[in-house]
Design a protein around this motif. Structure first.
Motif, PDB file in Angstrom:
ATOM      1  N   LYS A  86       1.006  -1.263  -0.004  1.00 30.62           N
ATOM      2  CA  LYS A  86      -0.031  -0.094  -0.010  1.00 30.62           C
ATOM      3  C   LYS A  86       0.892   1.186   0.147  1.00 30.62           C
ATOM      4  O   LYS A  86       1.798   1.300   1.039  1.00 30.62           O
ATOM      5  CB  LYS A  86      -0.716  -0.123   1.168  1.00 30.62           C
ATOM      6  CG  LYS A  86      -1.646   1.447   1.225  1.00 30.62           C
ATOM      7  CD  LYS A  86      -2.951   1.102   1.960  1.00 30.62           C
ATOM      8  CE  LYS A  86      -3.939   2.499   2.075  1.00 30.62           C
ATOM      9  NZ  LYS A  86      -4.313   2.913   0.876  1.00 30.62           N
ATOM     10  N   ASN A 141      -0.823  -6.511  -7.087  1.00 26.85           N
ATOM     11  CA  ASN A 141      -1.562  -6.576  -6.165  1.00 26.85           C
ATOM     12  C   ASN A 141      -1.441  -5.190  -5.025  1.00 26.85           C
ATOM     13  O   ASN A 141      -1.632  -5.394  -3.877  1.00 26.85           O
ATOM     14  CB  ASN A 141      -1.923  -7.792  -5.229  1.00 26.85           C
ATOM     15  CG  ASN A 141      -2.907  -7.785  -4.620  1.00 26.85           C
ATOM     16  OD1 ASN A 141      -4.182  -7.299  -4.923  1.00 26.85           O
ATOM     17  ND2 ASN A 141      -2.925  -8.725  -3.442  1.00 26.85           N
ATOM     18  N   CYS A 142      -0.983  -3.988  -5.731  1.00 27.37           N
ATOM     19  CA  CYS A 142      -0.585  -3.033  -4.840  1.00 27.37           C
ATOM     20  C   CYS A 142      -1.792  -2.053  -4.601  1.00 27.37           C
ATOM     21  O   CYS A 142      -2.686  -2.047  -5.862  1.00 27.37           O
ATOM     22  CB  CYS A 142       0.738  -2.124  -5.506  1.00 27.37           C
ATOM     23  SG  CYS A 142       2.113  -3.357  -5.408  1.00 27.37           S
ATOM     24  N   ASP A 143      -1.707  -1.205  -3.497  1.00 30.72           N
ATOM     25  CA  ASP A 143      -2.864  -0.184  -3.530  1.00 30.72           C
ATOM     26  C   ASP A 143      -2.312   1.231  -3.661  1.00 30.72           C
ATOM     27  O   ASP A 143      -1.425   1.555  -2.815  1.00 30.72           O
ATOM     28  CB  ASP A 143      -3.462  -0.340  -2.098  1.00 30.72           C
ATOM     29  CG  ASP A 143      -4.773   0.165  -1.910  1.00 30.72           C
ATOM     30  OD1 ASP A 143      -5.222   1.247  -2.832  1.00 30.72           O
ATOM     31  OD2 ASP A 143      -5.351   0.061  -0.850  1.00 30.72           O
ATOM     32  N   SER A 154      -4.691   3.636  -3.804  1.00 36.62           N
ATOM     33  CA  SER A 154      -6.163   4.567  -4.132  1.00 36.62           C
ATOM     34  C   SER A 154      -6.000   5.747  -3.150  1.00 36.62           C
ATOM     35  O   SER A 154      -5.395   5.583  -1.982  1.00 36.62           O
ATOM     36  CB  SER A 154      -7.213   3.491  -3.596  1.00 36.62           C
ATOM     37  OG  SER A 154      -6.748   3.043  -2.299  1.00 36.62           O
ATOM     38  N   CYS A 205      -3.929  -4.418  -9.452  1.00 34.17           N
ATOM     39  CA  CYS A 205      -3.607  -2.914  -8.598  1.00 34.17           C
ATOM     40  C   CYS A 205      -5.029  -2.107  -8.453  1.00 34.17           C
ATOM     41  O   CYS A 205      -5.626  -2.258  -9.474  1.00 34.17           O
ATOM     42  CB  CYS A 205      -2.507  -2.216  -9.077  1.00 34.17           C
ATOM     43  SG  CYS A 205      -0.918  -3.338  -8.948  1.00 34.17           S
ATOM     44  N   ASN A 206      -4.989  -1.573  -7.328  1.00 37.09           N
ATOM     45  CA  ASN A 206      -6.050  -0.601  -7.202  1.00 37.09           C
ATOM     46  C   ASN A 206      -5.418   0.893  -7.276  1.00 37.09           C
ATOM     47  O   ASN A 206      -4.653   1.297  -6.282  1.00 37.09           O
ATOM     48  CB  ASN A 206      -6.684  -0.676  -5.799  1.00 37.09           C
ATOM     49  CG  ASN A 206      -7.928   0.320  -5.611  1.00 37.09           C
ATOM     50  OD1 ASN A 206      -8.369   0.959  -6.456  1.00 37.09           O
ATOM     51  ND2 ASN A 206      -8.660  -0.030  -4.521  1.00 37.09           N
ATOM     52  N   SER A 243      -6.674  -4.208 -13.442  1.00 36.94           N
ATOM     53  CA  SER A 243      -6.364  -3.193 -12.454  1.00 36.94           C
ATOM     54  C   SER A 243      -7.568  -2.107 -12.344  1.00 36.94           C
ATOM     55  O   SER A 243      -8.410  -2.013 -13.401  1.00 36.94           O
ATOM     56  CB  SER A 243      -5.117  -2.629 -12.628  1.00 36.94           C
ATOM     57  OG  SER A 243      -4.192  -3.126 -12.411  1.00 36.94           O
TER      58      SER A 243
END
Length: 188
Positions: free
Chosen positions: A13, A31-33, A35, A52-53, A72
């Motif tokens: 994150k 799979n990283c954030d 946001s 990813c978000n 994503s």
């Protein structure tokens, strides 16, 4: 300034402090954030984002050169605020709802198998871009150059031929409804 070269980030994150002005070259994000963060003046060169978000990521003056997004979520990203110099993007199986791409040169950009609802493409250069298997419900195309763009397997789009350049643009016969919707015709 933080510089990252050929690194892989998994499940991280990111914070605005880590992103502002940072440089990422040849990096992979899995799979990283990102946001709701600020990537102001950040630089991403030949990077890949997988699952990813990036929803509501602020990319003001960010450089996105040869960046790929796979599976994503990029809801609400204002790509129109990016540094347009060397801007090169591709999107596969990603959610781009409410994104703003206005006033950008996005020739040969891939939007394949994406979900793009209520997005804005105003005054865009989208020549030879590919919208294969992309759902475009409520997305605005206004004053765009869509020459040779591919909409053959795209769905739910509405494009006004009177205010967009559609020279040699590719459509299927089913897609003709999206070109004629302003005429309120009963097409079966």
């Amino acid at each position: 300034m933080k510089v990252f070269d050929e690194e892989t980030f998994k499940g991280k994150k990111f914070s605005s402090e880590e992103l502002r002005g940072a440089e990422f070259e040849y990096c992979t994000f899995i799979n990283c954030d990102f946001s709701d963060q600020f990537a102001t003046s950040a630089k991403f060169v030949e990077c890949t984002f997988e699952q990813c978000n990036l929803s509501n990521l602020n990319v003001s003056e960010a450089t996105l050169n040869d960046v790929s997004f796979l599976e994503s979520k990029l809801v609400g990203v204002k790509f129109s605020e990016c540094n347009s110099l060397f801007l090169s993007l591709s999107f596969t199986s990603s959610n781009l709802d409410y994104c703003v791409f206005s006033h950008l040169k996005l020739q040969k950009t891939y939007f394949q198998n994406c979900h793009i609802h209520q997005a804005s493409f105003m005054d865009c250069e989208l020549m030879e871009s590919d919208f294969s298997k992309t759902e475009l419900d409520g997305t605005l195309f206004e004053n765009c150059n869509l020459s040779k763009a591919n909409f053959r397997t795209a769905s739910n789009f509405t494009i006004d031929p009177d205010i967009n350049n559609l020279k040699k643009t590719k459509f299927s016969s089913a897609g003709l409804v999206g070109l004629l919707s302003k005429y309120d015709l009963d097409i079966r």
